[in-house]
Design an enzyme around this catalytic site. Sequence first.
Site, PDB file in Angstrom:
ATOM      1  N   HIS A 112       0.815  -1.216   0.000  1.00 58.22           N
ATOM      2  CA  HIS A 112       0.000   0.000   0.000  1.00 58.22           C
ATOM      3  C   HIS A 112       0.852   1.271   0.000  1.00 58.22           C
ATOM      4  O   HIS A 112       0.347   2.355  -0.306  1.00 58.22           O
ATOM      5  CB  HIS A 112      -0.976  -0.001   1.184  1.00 58.22           C
ATOM      6  CG  HIS A 112      -0.354   0.276   2.516  1.00 58.22           C
ATOM      7  ND1 HIS A 112      -0.049  -0.715   3.418  1.00 58.22           N
ATOM      8  CD2 HIS A 112       0.017   1.434   3.115  1.00 58.22           C
ATOM      9  CE1 HIS A 112       0.461  -0.181   4.506  1.00 58.22           C
ATOM     10  NE2 HIS A 112       0.518   1.139   4.343  1.00 58.22           N
ATOM     11  N   ASP A 142       0.149  -7.595   1.425  1.00 61.44           N
ATOM     12  CA  ASP A 142       0.587  -6.216   1.646  1.00 61.44           C
ATOM     13  C   ASP A 142       2.111  -6.107   1.623  1.00 61.44           C
ATOM     14  O   ASP A 142       2.727  -5.434   2.459  1.00 61.44           O
ATOM     15  CB  ASP A 142       0.034  -5.642   2.951  1.00 61.44           C
ATOM     16  CG  ASP A 142       0.145  -4.115   2.996  1.00 61.44           C
ATOM     17  OD1 ASP A 142       0.295  -3.506   1.921  1.00 61.44           O
ATOM     18  OD2 ASP A 142       0.092  -3.545   4.096  1.00 61.44           O
ATOM     19  N   SER A 220       4.892   2.278   8.031  1.00 61.30           N
ATOM     20  CA  SER A 220       4.502   1.154   7.182  1.00 61.30           C
ATOM     21  C   SER A 220       5.660   0.722   6.283  1.00 61.30           C
ATOM     22  O   SER A 220       6.257   1.529   5.586  1.00 61.30           O
ATOM     23  CB  SER A 220       3.308   1.540   6.312  1.00 61.30           C
ATOM     24  OG  SER A 220       2.167   1.761   7.090  1.00 61.30           O
TER      25      SER A 220
END
Length: 372
Positions: A112, A142, A220
């Site tokens: 993402h 992911d 992230s």
Amino acid sequence: MNLLRTLARACARHVPLALPATLAALAALLAAPLMTDPAGAADAQPRAVSPRGALLPDEAAVVRLFEETAPSVAYITTETVQRNALGGAEVSQGAGSGFVWDSAGHVVTNYHVIDGARRVFVQLDAGKPIEAEPVGGAPEYDLAVIRLKTLPRGLRPVPLGSSRDLRIGQTVYAIGNPFGLQRTLTKGLVSALDRELPTANFREVVGVIQTDAAINPGNSGGPLLDSAGRLIGVNSAIRSASGSSSGIGFAIPADLVNRVVPALISKGHAPLPGIGVTPVRPDLVARAGITGVVLAEVGRGTPAAQAGLVAMNRRTGDLGDVITAVNGRAVESLSDFVVELERAGVDTQVELTVKRGERERRVRVRVIDLRE
């Protein structure tokens, strides 16, 4: 004192004689020496610094962990073209984290972080941003891999550990770029294991690590490390009403990363476990009050077809086979089914509990890679 007399005469010429007290006070003020702080503040000097002594062993270990790992943690920025309300194009920027996977310049991050980006830049340590190109992505996990177009000297991969033997209560460290603040270290514990993290297409990552190490937007894709400085997970998400750290963060386990990343590098995609069926949409199944996976189609020649599974009859409305368990674990939804196939892995045999009408049976089915 000559200056004082001069000022006094000047005041006498211009100030009415009715103000002798004022003149006296002024003269006294001018005559007074410049007073210093009674404690001698004007002569104060910086205090001597007390010797710190050596860092405690635990502190020294953490400092060493950060200094050895931080140069391999990437600050990733992206450029994405988006349409505005007037139909025009606007360039927006995003940011996240990543880490060096190998000496060939492959960098791992979350899918993402780079999804939809037209350009990706990677900054390592204090160096200049380096443009990178996408190599492969797996939205189901992911995870994504990008490759540096220019290799800097001294490129060091983050040491790889295992998530299989983690225990709740272990100390962990996250390094990343929360809110764009580069090379931030946070510390926490393994709060829980075997969590499930929803991703894409009704899929969930299994075996996810839960930690209370502060993870915020921008973390992230960064590494989660054990106390030996080894990669044990990839920070992926937080659970918070405010969008900021609330002590519940999630990381994709290193053992899964070590299966997916080599496939992304060699093939551009990761294996997608399946048995060759197309399920009915979960919302329709739930609305009908059915528990399990309803089969909309069974592909010809697939393991599901070879095992004798039958899809629903669109003409008559008969359900056909409904999968209710995999290897003895109950399957209440499509997400549960996907989790169990992920747990089993490609090229394995699974036992399905299947219900057709009132009759229940068990069949063995081979799990294949649907992308091949």
